[in-house]
Design an enzyme around this catalytic site. Structure first.
Site: not given
Length: 544
Positions: A436, A455
């Site tokens: 992301h 992440c």
């Protein structure tokens, strides 16, 4: 060296032929029909008894009416034996423990066989050893998850029946070669291993550099030591100069690039530390990388187009037809045990433009709930959501809730301050890991980028999105920007799903150039090396 290997191979061939002498005499040298039948019956009974619970192997032998694969009297059987023992002799080249397969012991058993039962037991021992060696070489010696719980890989084992059929059909030497991972990376790692072994056998890289920092323009004994070490590593052509000149500055700069250090040509603390790492330590990293490459030796390959994120390199790449077509810097999970990014492979099937951030439960109860207990208005950029999807007002007290009883979820709507930035790339997995955007752009300037909760944050996510969308949109830039400017959370499916491989390599190669080395930021490779040593793997010089 070549003559030595050829001589060793010739001696091996003679030894295998001599050790297998009974297979000829034991079958064709029995004059009485009853004796021959007894030999065959005893052989088949021993094979049947040894099959155990391996149904694939049992089915293979039943389909052959228990005819031998290794211990027959024919030329094909002898060629299989020779090809197998030749391959075992090269186990060290592949960073595998040759003692695990005990070729000398197997040859001694071949030479000692004196009846049909012993021959049957040996037949099954050869099959067992072949399958073990084939699995180790093709898909890995170790069980990754037993070494570190964040290595989520399952070894890509092949069907034993296929492995047995492979050695039975065609050229057995070609079948043995087919077991070797055919990736260019594995081939180059194996070459690097042999080159390091050769260098170590001839004195290594010489003395370490006795200085904390050296800069262009300096001279003296420490500069000479740096010159000699860079020369031994292959970064500098041999010369007698004693000053930190332009040649040495460029050599240091290239070394820094290959080790993911700031490429300023100054041998500062981080650079000097990397330069003084011993070739033995680098060899360990290469041998660990070979084992890791075997774990990725998937029957279907990595994918014609795939995304690869080397966690230790802090970069995400798009690979098309084995060529790098896009690369951007990344931030990975923090070194804290519960925030480290796991290693696994999955398939990216969509991206979300203008995403909401749904806060993981662990972060809610571990970080935000303590703040809400003392101040209901804390973390006001996040919405508190009840079980029916409604936003909960901040007028109530949260002081009575515990981590177990807190009934709400939390969400950050799309916007410029969103923790996920403007886009996230989804390869749905049970670890809730994805790629992301991030508003924290300053982190990408750092050498070691371990700051996320697990992440992977991307430095240039828009360009990453354009590259992915280019396969399905004639104007991917305008397509993406139009959705982005709408400020509406939008899912965009990828027509061509893309495999994603989160890997961890402290040693990796380039098609041209030097080896690249990285820090073992999570300590995983140290664990793997210890496990390899426990399994019998050694450096060529015998030191671990």
């Amino acid at each position: 060296m070549m003559q030595t290997k050829q001589g060793r191979t010739l001696r091996l061939v003679r030894s295998v032929i001599a050790a297998g002498g009974f297979f000829l005499v034991g079958v064709t040298g029995v004059s009485a029909e009853s004796g021959f039948s007894f030999q065959v019956t005893a052989y088949k009974q021993a094979v049947a008894e040894s099959l155990g619970e391996n149904e694939a192997v049992a089915a293979f032998y039943r389909a052959r009416a228990f005819e031998p694969l290794w211990t027959g009297a024919g030329v094909e059987d002898r060629e299989r034996r020779i090809a197998f023992f030749e391959a075992l002799q090269l186990a060290d080249d592949h960073a595998l423990p040759i003692d695990r397969y005990d070729p000398e012991g197997l040859m001694a058993r071949m030479a000692a066989v004196s009846n049909g039962r012993e021959r049957g037991l040996l037949e099954m021992e050869l099959t067992k050893t072949y399958l073990q060696f084939a699995n180790d070489l093709q898909s890995g010696l170790l069980q990754p998850g037993r070494i570190d719980g964040d290595i989520k890989r399952v070894l890509p084992r092949r069907d034993p029946a296929d492995l047995l059929a492979q050695i039975m059909q065609g050229d057995p030497r070609a079948a043995m070669r087919k077991l070797i991972p055919n990736s260019p990376e594995y081939t180059r790692l194996m070459r690097a291993k042999m080159m390091l072994e050769h260098r170590i056998a001839h004195g290594g890289w010489g003395p370490t550099v006795p200085a904390a920092k050296l800069s262009p323009g300096q001279s003296g004994k420490a500069v000479v030591a740096l010159r000699n070490r860079l020369t031994a590593m292959g970064y500098l052509a041999p010369h007698l100069g004693g000053s930190f000149d332009a040649r040495m500055t460029e050599a240091v700069r290239q070394f820094q690039i290959d080790h993911n250090l700031e490429a300023d040509g100054v041998a500062g603390a981080s650079t000097m530390s990397a330069i003084n790492v011993s070739p033995e330590e680098r060899l360990k990293s290469v041998m660990v990388a070979m084992e890791r490459e075997r774990w990725l030796n998937l029957p279907e390959g990595l994918g014609k187009r795939h995304v690869k994120v080397n966690l230790t390199d802090f970069h995400a790449q798009i690979i098309d037809d084995n060529k790098l077509t896009y690369e951007t810097r990344s931030v990975i999970g923090h070194q804290d045990y519960d925030r480290r990014t796991p290693e696994f492979s999955d398939v990216m099937d969509h991206m979300v433009i203008n995403p909401s951030w749904y806060v993981p439960r662990s972060i809610i109860v571990g970080e935000y709930l303590p703040l809400l207990r003392s101040n209901p208005g804390a973390v006001s950029h996040l919405q508190i959501i009840d079980g029916r999807g409604r936003v909960v007002g901040r007028g109530q007290s949260f002081a009575g809730y515990t981590a177990r009883t807190f009934p709400f979820s939390m969400r950050q709507p799309p916007g410029p301050r969103n923790a996920l930035g403007s886009v996230k790339f989804m390869f749905p997995n049970k670890y809730n890991i994805y790629l992301h955007d991030t508003p924290s752009q300053h982190l990408f300037a750092r050498e070691v980028r371990t700051y996320s909760h697990g992440c992977i944050r991307l430095d240039d996510p828009h360009d990453f999105a354009y590259a992915l969308l280019a396969k399905q949109e004639s104007d991917p830039v305008n397509y993406f920007d139009r959705i982005l400017n709408s400020r509406v959370e939008t899912r965009v499916n990828l027509e061509q799903h893309v495999p994603v491989h989160l890997i961890y390599r402290t040693a990796f190669t380039q098609a041209k150039g030097h080896m690249n080395y990285r820090r073992d930021v999570y300590g995983r490779d140290a664990k793997i090396w210890n496990a390899l040593v426990a399994a019998g793997v050694q450096l060529r010089n015998g030191r671990t």
